[in-house]
Motif scaffolding. Structure first.
Motif, PDB file in Angstrom:
ATOM      1  N   ILE A   8       1.021  -1.541  -0.195  1.00  0.00           N
ATOM      2  CA  ILE A   8      -0.128  -0.384   0.128  1.00  0.00           C
ATOM      3  C   ILE A   8       0.826   0.864   0.105  1.00  0.00           C
ATOM      4  O   ILE A   8       1.943   0.930   0.732  1.00  0.00           O
ATOM      5  CB  ILE A   8      -1.021  -0.344   1.470  1.00  0.00           C
ATOM      6  N   ALA A  18      -7.196   1.435   4.107  1.00  0.00           N
ATOM      7  CA  ALA A  18      -6.654  -0.137   2.572  1.00  0.00           C
ATOM      8  C   ALA A  18      -5.782  -1.512   3.727  1.00  0.00           C
ATOM      9  O   ALA A  18      -6.597  -2.769   3.276  1.00  0.00           O
ATOM     10  CB  ALA A  18      -5.889   0.320   1.814  1.00  0.00           C
ATOM     11  N   HIS A  21      -8.262  -3.473   6.284  1.00  0.00           N
ATOM     12  CA  HIS A  21      -9.056  -4.421   5.326  1.00  0.00           C
ATOM     13  C   HIS A  21      -7.895  -5.599   5.221  1.00  0.00           C
ATOM     14  O   HIS A  21      -8.598  -6.297   5.494  1.00  0.00           O
ATOM     15  CB  HIS A  21      -9.692  -3.649   4.003  1.00  0.00           C
ATOM     16  N   ILE A 149      -1.795  -1.146  -4.003  1.00  0.00           N
ATOM     17  CA  ILE A 149      -2.782  -0.529  -3.918  1.00  0.00           C
ATOM     18  C   ILE A 149      -1.886   1.107  -3.817  1.00  0.00           C
ATOM     19  O   ILE A 149      -1.771   1.086  -3.103  1.00  0.00           O
ATOM     20  CB  ILE A 149      -4.178  -0.486  -2.831  1.00  0.00           C
ATOM     21  N   VAL A 385     -11.669   1.108  -1.492  1.00  0.00           N
ATOM     22  CA  VAL A 385     -10.298   0.305  -0.730  1.00  0.00           C
ATOM     23  C   VAL A 385     -10.612  -0.922   0.159  1.00  0.00           C
ATOM     24  O   VAL A 385     -10.202  -1.698  -0.345  1.00  0.00           O
ATOM     25  CB  VAL A 385      -9.769   0.770   0.627  1.00  0.00           C
ATOM     26  N   ARG A 386     -11.862  -0.679   0.452  1.00  0.00           N
ATOM     27  CA  ARG A 386     -12.625  -1.970   1.171  1.00  0.00           C
ATOM     28  C   ARG A 386     -12.951  -3.330  -0.365  1.00  0.00           C
ATOM     29  O   ARG A 386     -13.297  -4.361   0.367  1.00  0.00           O
ATOM     30  CB  ARG A 386     -14.364  -1.584   1.608  1.00  0.00           C
ATOM     31  N   VAL A 389      -9.322  -4.694  -1.719  1.00  0.00           N
ATOM     32  CA  VAL A 389      -8.939  -5.534  -0.149  1.00  0.00           C
ATOM     33  C   VAL A 389     -10.172  -7.189  -1.046  1.00  0.00           C
ATOM     34  O   VAL A 389      -9.647  -8.000  -1.185  1.00  0.00           O
ATOM     35  CB  VAL A 389      -9.050  -4.969   0.654  1.00  0.00           C
TER      36      VAL A 389
END
Length: 455
Positions: A8, A18, A21, A149, A385-386, A389
């Motif tokens: 990340i 992020a 998660h 990400i 980001v939920r 992931v």
């Protein structure tokens, strides 16, 4: 148990969400933060109060991660400053939870590719791990990851003063007298602006908030003279909806600004497209026209450029990105956020499907995913980001599910970025609150502003 490693890029509000998660899904996050501490971009606008209340600034997975530490959620109806966002949420999240073992600060990403494959090679690409190169105090480092990400934001890539998207002629040479975003003119930067003539370029909330602060500074330090440089011709469009604005804090800001302009507290230069910045006996000559003196010029001691932000794509050159050529957002997302058509309240929730590229396992998220569009909401980043992931973990149904219901007006902050790595709604300051929401409203956009600029 999923043993994937997820890199990340960026430890701002959306980056930390992020990582939360990723942990919750049983995977391993590694967060690379260029700054010396988590939320480095938010710290640049911590003097700004967000337009969005706490209710919209805390990610659910992050809250679940914080719960065992004894963390108390702030009053959901209170409006935090960037500094309060750090103190009461981001700092505990980064230092008191398992995320503290995942965050690598002072680690600036310099390049990303696939192990053994350059951009042109296709065979085996989807199975090849990512190679992330980054620089820290020890020198060059290399990290391998199964997915990436990028939530590095846009706060440190401000748009230039030039009305054509390029730096104005002479802008770089006079950088010592030019600031970008929303400097703390009454606080840490007070000595720089007190008693000076200060030109502020832009029409979003960052510019508005800065001009209001300069008027207050003028009451404390005689000789301080704010000058508003507006690319558009209708200054009233920057005043917002006033009492009709469904975000009370935003409406109050616009009303207060309109009153100051009407009272002559702020000099206004509308229809002013900056082309040149030159020297004028130790001061700045800011010109609009074909030559350095221009058809019109303003003389000022300092210039603050609050015209938005743009993404830094330089370290992604070996990845197969599918970006809109105008907005520089993921191609599937761009039509949803085109600032010519949408404000922050009209962008529907979205996730992995809209954020995917031709590079499997790589995603842009947060303010950076919006490219040059200024309408990003922090809570939108949390939903992004939920979904991402879930997609990385192989939960396609979870990735496709929408778990966010946006307020009717969107949640824009008072920060000041026309873009944030920020927080607030997006996570920005008066970047309009860069963090909170680095978002500019429709009126600001019509007036020629590039947005609030979050990171």
């Amino acid at each position: 148990m999923n043993d994937k490693t997820v890199a990340i890029i960026g430890a701002g509000p959306v980056g930390l969400a992020a990582a939360a998660h990723v942990l919750e899904r049983g995977m391993s996050p590694i967060v690379l933060e260029a700054g010396p501490e988590a939320a480095h971009a938010v710290r640049q606008w911590q003097h700004v109060r967000l337009f969005s209340p706490w209710e919209y600034n805390v990610d659910k997975a992050a809250a679940r991660l914080l719960a065992p530490t004894g963390w108390n959620s702030p009053d959901p109806n209170a409006y935090p400053t960037g500094g309060e966002l750090i103190e009461h949420y981001l700092e505990p999240l980064a230092t008191r939870t398992p995320l503290r073992e995942a965050i690598r600060t002072a680690s600036r990403v310099t390049a990303i590719s696939r192990i053994g494959l350059d951009k042109a090679k296709t065979k085996g690409r989807e199975q090849a791990p990512f190679e992330i190169r980054y620089q820290n105090g020890k020198g060059p480092e290399v990290l391998r990851a199964d997915a990436v990400i990028d939530v590095s934001g846009t706060w440190f890539s401000p748009n230039p003063a030039g009305s054509n998207g390029l730096p104005a002629i002479g802008e770089r040479e006079r950088a010592v007298r030019i600031a970008y975003g929303m400097p703390d003119v009454r606080g840490t930067a007070r000595a720089r602006y007190a008693g000076k003539s200060v030109a502020v370029l832009g029409a979003g909330h960052s510019a508005v908030g800065t001009l209001i602060d300069l008027v207050q500074l003028a009451g404390e330090a005689p000789g301080t003279k704010p000058v508003w440089l507006l690319r558009g011709t209708e200054s009233a469009k920057a005043f917002g909806g006033g009492g009709n604005d469904k975000l009370a804090a935003r409406g109050e800001l616009g009303s207060a600004f309109a009153a100051l302009v009407a009272a002559g507290k702020i000099a206004v230069e509308a229809g002013f497209g900056v082309t040149h910045v030159s020297n004028a006996e130790g001061r700045l000559r800011i010109s609009a026209g074909a030559c350095c003196c221009g058809a019109r010029s303003v003389i000022a001691d300092e210039l603050i450029v609050a015209t938005g932000f743009r993404p830094d794509l330089s370290f992604l050159s070996e990845l197969r990105l599918r970006l809109d050529p105008a907005i520089e957002a993921p191609a599937a997302l761009a039509p949803l956020i085109d600032p010519n058509e949408h404000s922050c309240g009209t962008v529907r929730p979205h996730g992995a499907r809209e954020l995917a590229h031709d590079e499997p396992g790589f995603y842009l998220a947060g303010m950076k995913s919006y490219g040059r569009a200024p309408t990003f909401l922090m809570m939108t980043g949390y939903e992004q980001v939920r979904s991402i992931v879930a997609d990385i973990a192989g939960d396609k149904a979870g990735a496709a599910r929408v778990e966010l219901v946006l307020p009717e007006t969107g949640v824009c902050t008072r920060g000041g970025v026309e873009s944030a790595g920020a927080a607030g709604c997006c996570g920005g300051p008066a970047k309009e609150d860069v963090s909170a929401c680095c978002a500019a409203d429709e009126t600001a956009k019509k007036a020629g502003a590039s947005g609030c600029g979050c990171s």
